[in-house]
Design an enzyme around this catalytic site. Structure first.
Site, mmCIF file in Angstrom:
data_model
loop_
_atom_site.group_PDB
_atom_site.id
_atom_site.type_symbol
_atom_site.label_atom_id
_atom_site.label_comp_id
_atom_site.label_asym_id
_atom_site.label_seq_id
_atom_site.Cartn_x
_atom_site.Cartn_y
_atom_site.Cartn_z
ATOM 1 N N ARG A 199 50.519 35.795 32.617
ATOM 2 C CA ARG A 199 51.496 35.800 33.894
ATOM 3 C C ARG A 199 51.033 34.699 34.892
ATOM 4 N NH1 ARG A 199 50.935 42.177 34.243
ATOM 5 N NH2 ARG A 199 49.147 41.630 32.712
ATOM 6 N N LYS A 209 42.205 33.268 33.181
ATOM 7 C CA LYS A 209 42.256 34.041 34.446
ATOM 8 C C LYS A 209 41.042 34.441 35.257
ATOM 9 C CE LYS A 209 44.303 38.238 34.024
ATOM 10 N NZ LYS A 209 45.367 39.577 34.385
ATOM 11 N N SER A 239 23.846 -1.623 69.720
ATOM 12 C CA SER A 239 24.955 -1.682 69.104
ATOM 13 C C SER A 239 25.283 -2.493 67.930
ATOM 14 C CB SER A 239 26.166 -1.514 70.229
ATOM 15 O OG SER A 239 26.088 -0.391 70.878
ATOM 16 N N GLY A 290 38.024 42.589 34.407
ATOM 17 C CA GLY A 290 37.710 41.217 35.151
ATOM 18 C C GLY A 290 38.707 40.677 36.309
ATOM 19 N N ASP A 291 39.988 41.406 36.104
ATOM 20 C CA ASP A 291 41.058 40.972 37.019
ATOM 21 C C ASP A 291 41.145 42.031 38.156
ATOM 22 O OD1 ASP A 291 42.345 42.883 35.487
ATOM 23 O OD2 ASP A 291 44.076 41.664 35.336
ATOM 24 N N GLY A 348 44.573 43.851 22.667
ATOM 25 C CA GLY A 348 44.868 44.983 23.902
ATOM 26 C C GLY A 348 43.445 45.518 24.330
HETATM 27 C C1 UD1 Z 1 46.138 47.345 32.775
HETATM 28 C C2 UD1 Z 1 46.482 48.920 32.410
HETATM 29 C C3 UD1 Z 1 47.140 49.438 33.260
HETATM 30 C C4 UD1 Z 1 46.552 49.318 34.776
HETATM 31 C C5 UD1 Z 1 46.145 48.000 35.117
HETATM 32 C C6 UD1 Z 1 45.586 47.885 36.402
HETATM 33 C C7 UD1 Z 1 46.442 48.786 29.895
HETATM 34 C C8 UD1 Z 1 47.109 48.950 28.597
HETATM 35 N N1 UD1 Z 1 47.000 48.781 30.991
HETATM 36 O O1 UD1 Z 1 47.417 46.805 32.797
HETATM 37 O O2 UD1 Z 1 47.357 50.785 32.925
HETATM 38 O O3 UD1 Z 1 47.674 49.887 35.833
HETATM 39 O O4 UD1 Z 1 45.386 47.291 33.986
HETATM 40 O O5 UD1 Z 1 45.322 46.555 36.836
HETATM 41 O O6 UD1 Z 1 45.052 48.679 29.768
HETATM 42 N N2 UD1 Z 1 41.905 42.375 28.193
HETATM 43 C C9 UD1 Z 1 40.975 42.026 27.381
HETATM 44 N N3 UD1 Z 1 41.371 42.016 25.847
HETATM 45 C C10 UD1 Z 1 42.624 42.374 25.678
HETATM 46 C C11 UD1 Z 1 43.775 42.444 26.702
HETATM 47 C C12 UD1 Z 1 43.181 42.665 27.998
HETATM 48 O O7 UD1 Z 1 39.679 41.911 27.566
HETATM 49 O O8 UD1 Z 1 43.020 42.293 24.418
HETATM 50 C C13 UD1 Z 1 41.284 42.306 29.640
HETATM 51 C C14 UD1 Z 1 42.078 41.386 30.436
HETATM 52 O O9 UD1 Z 1 41.416 39.961 30.376
HETATM 53 C C15 UD1 Z 1 42.128 42.022 31.736
HETATM 54 C C16 UD1 Z 1 42.105 43.557 31.642
HETATM 55 O O10 UD1 Z 1 41.486 43.696 30.070
HETATM 56 O O11 UD1 Z 1 40.957 41.476 32.716
HETATM 57 C C17 UD1 Z 1 43.293 44.305 31.741
HETATM 58 O O12 UD1 Z 1 44.338 43.387 31.018
HETATM 59 P P1 UD1 Z 1 46.020 43.110 31.748
HETATM 60 O O13 UD1 Z 1 46.571 42.412 30.318
HETATM 61 O O14 UD1 Z 1 45.594 42.324 33.046
HETATM 62 O O15 UD1 Z 1 46.293 44.476 31.635
HETATM 63 P P2 UD1 Z 1 47.468 45.059 32.730
HETATM 64 O O16 UD1 Z 1 48.790 44.907 32.124
HETATM 65 O O17 UD1 Z 1 47.133 44.598 34.282
HETATM 66 CA CA CA Z 2 45.655 43.113 34.804
#
Ligand code: UD1
Ligand code: CA
Length: 472
Positions: free
Chosen positions: A18, A25, A418, A105-106, A82
């Site tokens: 995104r 990110k 100067s 991490g985010d 995931g």
């Molecule tokens: C996730 C949660 C959601 C929550 C939100 C809060 C899930 C399925 N959903 O959604 O319920 O409300 O966070 O901010 O978990 N990451 C990995 N490996 C992967 C995928 C993601 O390490 O395979 C890490 C990403 O780098 C990130 C974190 O996990 O730091 C969350 O992933 P992201 O895809 O941002 O999840 P959200 O859609 O925000």
């Molecule tokens: Ca997120």
């Protein structure tokens, strides 16, 4: 309680689709630090580096390189299938721990206090999974937490039990109105987590293994799953888009400004100022609007930093006045010094106590002694200047011959007139005096006058004759 061993996992392997950015990110910065650095810093206040495991995947090498100095262990999730899959990759590393705290991490504003509160609540509840939740203004996009017993006004201490977490895309029309969201931060007991994690499936809109599904899975296995609401909804906001990051940045900077105001620093229009997380500022210091204090900058007491000055990785003593529009980078400034307006102090600039560096003066690898003044239009590079000197307007140290840099050494109490040019390498000994407009190529002995310019010739009547000539 202290017998319970906790590891902290930080999920940082995702692509950040995104963001539409080439950079990973978690390396995007808010409040002057990468997202992931904020999260690791918070974790380091709760456990030691040995107990922190960062899950990396997308551009793993770059992320690992940027954060290697933290001492955390990096675990590779080669394919990002995931958040549930991310934790599966971690299993061999955390087998020896009773409990696992999972951070994202985010979600960078998380504090050590909240992590500690989550840990303590998790232990007290004897839960298999504890979900940190919040009720943000706009819950859209987040997973929603479905409580087993809805929180209502007539239950004083509601049971915090949770039935499931439902991701945005899978919400039923009725669930759309659930205000409580999953922050992506959890505590798990490792034994039931890893006993059940194999039950995750990819039957969801993204065809990923969702860690959020563990809530329902553990509950079905007869384990206790509970929720703890964070006391501050801002602290647990996620950053999935640039706009969200800028909002977090503003929130974090405002929080930093408030912290310094509480320590006696006057910050005018704080929403316009940028104060990085690691900056320190003494009491009674004033920051005018649009000031930036960056990196590891330290500002002493009772200083005044006027508008549009940017100070990076620099140290200012007490009672320093930085007038408008100054740029400082890796500079050290002594007590009571005056800078600017529009002074540029570049790396390795050391300005002594009560020294003055005035308008349009640039310094680089330059030491200026106590009480010395360079007030106007000057370049001081590779220069060592003693105390009590006066460097006149427009003085230039010619430090570069096109190939190498050469030093200029100026003793104490030296007066440089100067527009003098000092061709390095050159030394002006204590008490020397350089006439204005001189080009100095040889050393000047102590207390001597150096004149390095052509002698003036006056041609009597020349101008009058020329005017008369032209009128003909
Ligand atoms: C996730 C949660 C959601 C929550 C939100 C809060 C899930 C399925 N959903 O959604 O319920 O409300 O966070 O901010 O978990 N990451 C990995 N490996 C992967 C995928 C993601 O390490 O395979 C890490 C990403 O780098 C990130 C974190 O996990 O730091 C969350 O992933 P992201 O895809 O941002 O999840 P959200 O859609 O925000
Ligand atoms: Ca997120």
């Amino acid at each position: 309680m202290t017998a319970h061993r906790f590891a902290i996992a930080i999920m940082a392997a995702g692509k950040g689709t995104r963001l539409k950015s080439k950079r990973p990110k978690v390396l995007h910065t808010v409040a002057g630090k990468p997202l992931l650095q904020h999260v690791i810093d918070a974790a380091l206040q709760v456990v030691t580096a040995k107990e922190i495991f960062v899950i990396v995947g997308h551009q793993a090498e770059m992320v690992q390189q940027a954060l290697a100095h933290t001492g955390a262990t990096f675990v590779l999730q080669a394919e990002q299938k995931g958040t549930g899959h991310a934790i599966q990759c971690l299993a061999p590393f955390v087998a020896g721990f009773d409990n696992l705290l999972v951070l994202s991490g985010d979600v960078p504003l998380i504090t050590a206090e909240t992590i500690t509160r989550l840990r303590n609540f998790h232990l007290k509840q004897k839960a298999a999974m504890t979900i940190l939740t919040s009720r943000p203004e706009n819950p859209f996009g987040y997973g929603r937490v479905i409580r087993a017993i809805p929180v209502s006004a007539d239950t004083d201490v509601p049971d915090p039990e949770v039935e499931a977490i439902i991701e945005q895309k899978a919400l039923t029309p009725a669930q759309q109105n659930v205000p409580e969201i999953n922050t992506g931060i959890y505590a798990f007991r490792t034994q039931p987590l890893f006993a059940q994690i194999g039950k995750l499936t990819t039957s969801n809109p993204h065809a990923e293994y969702y860690l959020t599904e563990m809530a329902a899975i553990l509950r079905r296995a007869g384990e206790r799953v509970v929720a703890l609401e964070a006391s501050n909804a801002t602290e647990v906001l996620g950053a999935n888009t640039i706009e969200e990051m800028m909002q977090l940045d503003a929130a974090m900077r405002m929080a930093t400004a408030r912290r310094w105001m509480a320590e006696g620093v006057s910050i005018f229009r704080p929403e316009t100022c940028v104060i990085d997380a690691d900056v320190t500022i003494g009491a009674d210091t004033t920051l005018e609007p649009y000031v930036q204090l960056l990196g590891k900058t330290r500002v002493g007491e009772n200083c005044c930093i006027r508008s549009h000055s940017v100070v990076q990785n620099s140290t200012l003593g007490d009672n320093v006045l930085v007038r408008n529009g100054c740029v400082l980078d890796e500079a050290e400034v002594g007590d009571g010094a005056f800078l600017g307006p529009y002074a540029h102090l570049r790396s390795e600039s050391r300005i002594g106590k009560a020294a003055h560096i005035g308008n349009f003066v640039e310094t680089k690898s330059a030491t200026v002694g106590d009480g010395s003044k360079a007030n106007h239009l000057t370049y001081l590079g590779n220069a060592e200047i003693g105390a009590g000197c006066n460097i006149g307007a427009g003085v230039i140290t010619c430090n570069y011959d096109g190939v190498n840099k050469h030093p200029t050494k100026i003793g104490d109490g030296v007066f440089v007139g100067s527009d003098a040019t000092l061709v390095a390498p050159v030394k002006l000994a204590d008490g020397a005096y350089v006439a204005a407009g001189s080009c100095i190529t040889d050393d000047v002995p102590a207390d001597a006058l150096a004149l390095g310019r052509a002698r003036q010739i006056n041609k009597p009547d020349w101008a009058r004759k020329r005017r008369a000539e032209r009128k003909k």
